[in-house]
Design a protein around this motif. Structure first.
Motif, mmCIF file in Angstrom:
data_model
loop_
_atom_site.group_PDB
_atom_site.id
_atom_site.type_symbol
_atom_site.label_atom_id
_atom_site.label_comp_id
_atom_site.label_asym_id
_atom_site.label_seq_id
_atom_site.Cartn_x
_atom_site.Cartn_y
_atom_site.Cartn_z
ATOM 1 N N ASP A 97 -6.674 -6.334 5.108
ATOM 2 C CA ASP A 97 -7.795 -5.990 4.232
ATOM 3 C C ASP A 97 -7.242 -5.065 3.145
ATOM 4 O O ASP A 97 -7.062 -3.882 3.385
ATOM 5 N N ARG A 98 -6.876 -5.628 2.025
ATOM 6 C CA ARG A 98 -6.251 -4.983 0.862
ATOM 7 C C ARG A 98 -4.755 -4.764 1.054
ATOM 8 O O ARG A 98 -4.280 -4.505 2.161
ATOM 9 N N PHE A 99 -4.036 -4.860 -0.075
ATOM 10 C CA PHE A 99 -2.592 -4.546 -0.108
ATOM 11 C C PHE A 99 -2.283 -4.173 -1.558
ATOM 12 O O PHE A 99 -3.154 -3.613 -2.238
ATOM 13 N N ALA A 102 -4.501 -4.316 -4.659
ATOM 14 C CA ALA A 102 -5.532 -3.278 -4.820
ATOM 15 C C ALA A 102 -4.986 -2.107 -5.631
ATOM 16 O O ALA A 102 -5.731 -1.472 -6.378
ATOM 17 N N THR A 103 -3.698 -1.821 -5.494
ATOM 18 C CA THR A 103 -3.111 -0.728 -6.285
ATOM 19 C C THR A 103 -3.082 -1.110 -7.763
ATOM 20 O O THR A 103 -3.411 -0.297 -8.634
ATOM 21 N N PHE A 104 -2.683 -2.367 -8.051
ATOM 22 C CA PHE A 104 -2.702 -2.807 -9.455
ATOM 23 C C PHE A 104 -4.144 -2.755 -9.997
ATOM 24 O O PHE A 104 -4.366 -2.347 -11.140
ATOM 25 N N TYR A 106 -6.993 -1.016 -8.722
ATOM 26 C CA TYR A 106 -7.685 0.291 -8.706
ATOM 27 C C TYR A 106 -6.924 1.356 -9.498
ATOM 28 O O TYR A 106 -7.487 2.014 -10.367
ATOM 29 N N GLN A 107 -5.634 1.549 -9.152
ATOM 30 C CA GLN A 107 -4.888 2.606 -9.851
ATOM 31 C C GLN A 107 -4.487 2.114 -11.257
ATOM 32 O O GLN A 107 -4.532 2.882 -12.205
ATOM 33 N N GLY A 108 -4.116 0.830 -11.378
ATOM 34 C CA GLY A 108 -3.738 0.286 -12.685
ATOM 35 C C GLY A 108 -4.968 0.033 -13.554
ATOM 36 O O GLY A 108 -5.201 0.717 -14.543
HETATM 37 P P1 TMP Z 1 -11.829 -0.245 1.681
HETATM 38 O O1 TMP Z 1 -13.116 0.465 1.403
HETATM 39 O O2 TMP Z 1 -11.823 -1.647 1.198
HETATM 40 O O3 TMP Z 1 -11.349 -0.109 3.077
HETATM 41 O O4 TMP Z 1 -10.704 0.469 0.766
HETATM 42 C C1 TMP Z 1 -10.637 1.833 0.652
HETATM 43 C C2 TMP Z 1 -10.625 2.255 -0.781
HETATM 44 O O5 TMP Z 1 -9.271 2.453 -1.214
HETATM 45 C C3 TMP Z 1 -11.261 1.274 -1.756
HETATM 46 O O6 TMP Z 1 -12.164 1.993 -2.570
HETATM 47 C C4 TMP Z 1 -10.112 0.781 -2.581
HETATM 48 C C5 TMP Z 1 -9.093 1.895 -2.487
HETATM 49 N N1 TMP Z 1 -7.699 1.454 -2.628
HETATM 50 C C6 TMP Z 1 -6.995 1.796 -3.781
HETATM 51 O O7 TMP Z 1 -7.549 2.442 -4.675
HETATM 52 N N2 TMP Z 1 -5.699 1.401 -3.901
HETATM 53 C C7 TMP Z 1 -5.035 0.701 -2.922
HETATM 54 O O8 TMP Z 1 -3.862 0.372 -3.063
HETATM 55 C C8 TMP Z 1 -5.788 0.370 -1.723
HETATM 56 C C9 TMP Z 1 -5.102 -0.385 -0.621
HETATM 57 C C10 TMP Z 1 -7.103 0.759 -1.624
#
Ligand code: TMP
Length: 211
Positions: A97-99, A102-104, A106-108
């Motif tokens: 569930d995410r890898f 998600a960094t590209f 959310y952070q990018g």
């Molecule tokens: P989740 O709610 O899907 O479990 O993920 C936790 C939160 O972390 C979600 O808001 C997305 C954030 N996230 C990042 O910002 N960067 C990342 O690389 C990952 C894996 C999660």
């Protein structure tokens, strides 16, 4: 089934139903006789879960984007080496569930960190390791946010403004368009049953591909 397992990640913005759909995928694969490890990021090992708590806790102190970025990759380094790679080597399929997508996103996309900087850390932590398949659950931001708010207390990311999530969605879609063999975009605004049907159909195809 022999050889290295498959690494399949589930991505999407808030409230798109990832946690439900990853369970549906795991159950389908297990019923097909595949050994499945179900895990998540940030997290997936005791230490990485501790880093997750640090990352998600709402706090008054502003969190610098570099701090957030490094903590994401610190958790990932632990998770990858202690859990994901050993499971794949043992022939298991790992559903995460995410890898790093998600960094590209959310952070990018979300925070505006340079994509090159993220790519450098990706190489440092992962070498050439990438997901075999990325399932992107895509829905308009307002649909996802309405669902996320129903879940109760919001974490540090969920309290961001709408534009943050628009940029995240856009980044995910752009990445998906750049590699149509590895990314599978599913319309998550459909009913839960319809999305589950699409997930099951996709897992069926991936089993055949790997047979
Ligand atoms: P989740 O709610 O899907 O479990 O993920 C936790 C939160 O972390 C979600 O808001 C997305 C954030 N996230 C990042 O910002 N960067 C990342 O690389 C990952 C894996 C999660």
């Amino acid at each position: 089934m022999t050889g290295r397992g498959r690494f399949i990640t589930f991505e999407g913005s808030e409230g798109v139903g990832k946690s439900t759909q990853i369970q549906v995928a795991a159950e389908y694969l297990r019923n097909a006789g595949i050994e499945v490890v179900l895990t998540r990021e940030p997290g997936g090992t005791p230490m990485a879960e501790t880093i997750r708590e640090v990352l998600l806790a709402p706090r008054d102190e502003p969190v610098h984007e570099t701090t957030e970025l490094l903590l994401m990759f610190a958790a990932r380094a632990q998770h990858l080496n202690a859990r994901i790679l050993p499971a794949l080597a043992a022939g298991k399929w790992v559903l995460c569930d995410r890898f790093t997508d998600a960094t590209f996103a959310y952070q990018g996309g979300g925070r505006g960190v340079s994509m090159d900087r993220i790519a450098q850390l990706e190489t440092l932590v992962q070498g050439s390791f990438r997901p075999d398949h990325v399932v992107l659950l895509d829905a308009p931001v307002d649909v996802g946010m309405a669902r996320a708010r129903h879940r109760g207390e919001l974490d540090r990311f969920e309290t961001e403004a709408c534009g943050f999530f628009q940029r995240i969605r856009q980044t995910y879609l752009e990445r998906a368009q750049s590699d149509r063999d590895r990314y599978h975009v599913l319309d998550a605004s459909m009913s839960m049953e319809e999305v589950s049907g699409a997930v099951v159909a996709l897992m069926g195809r991936l089993i055949q591909e790997h047979a």
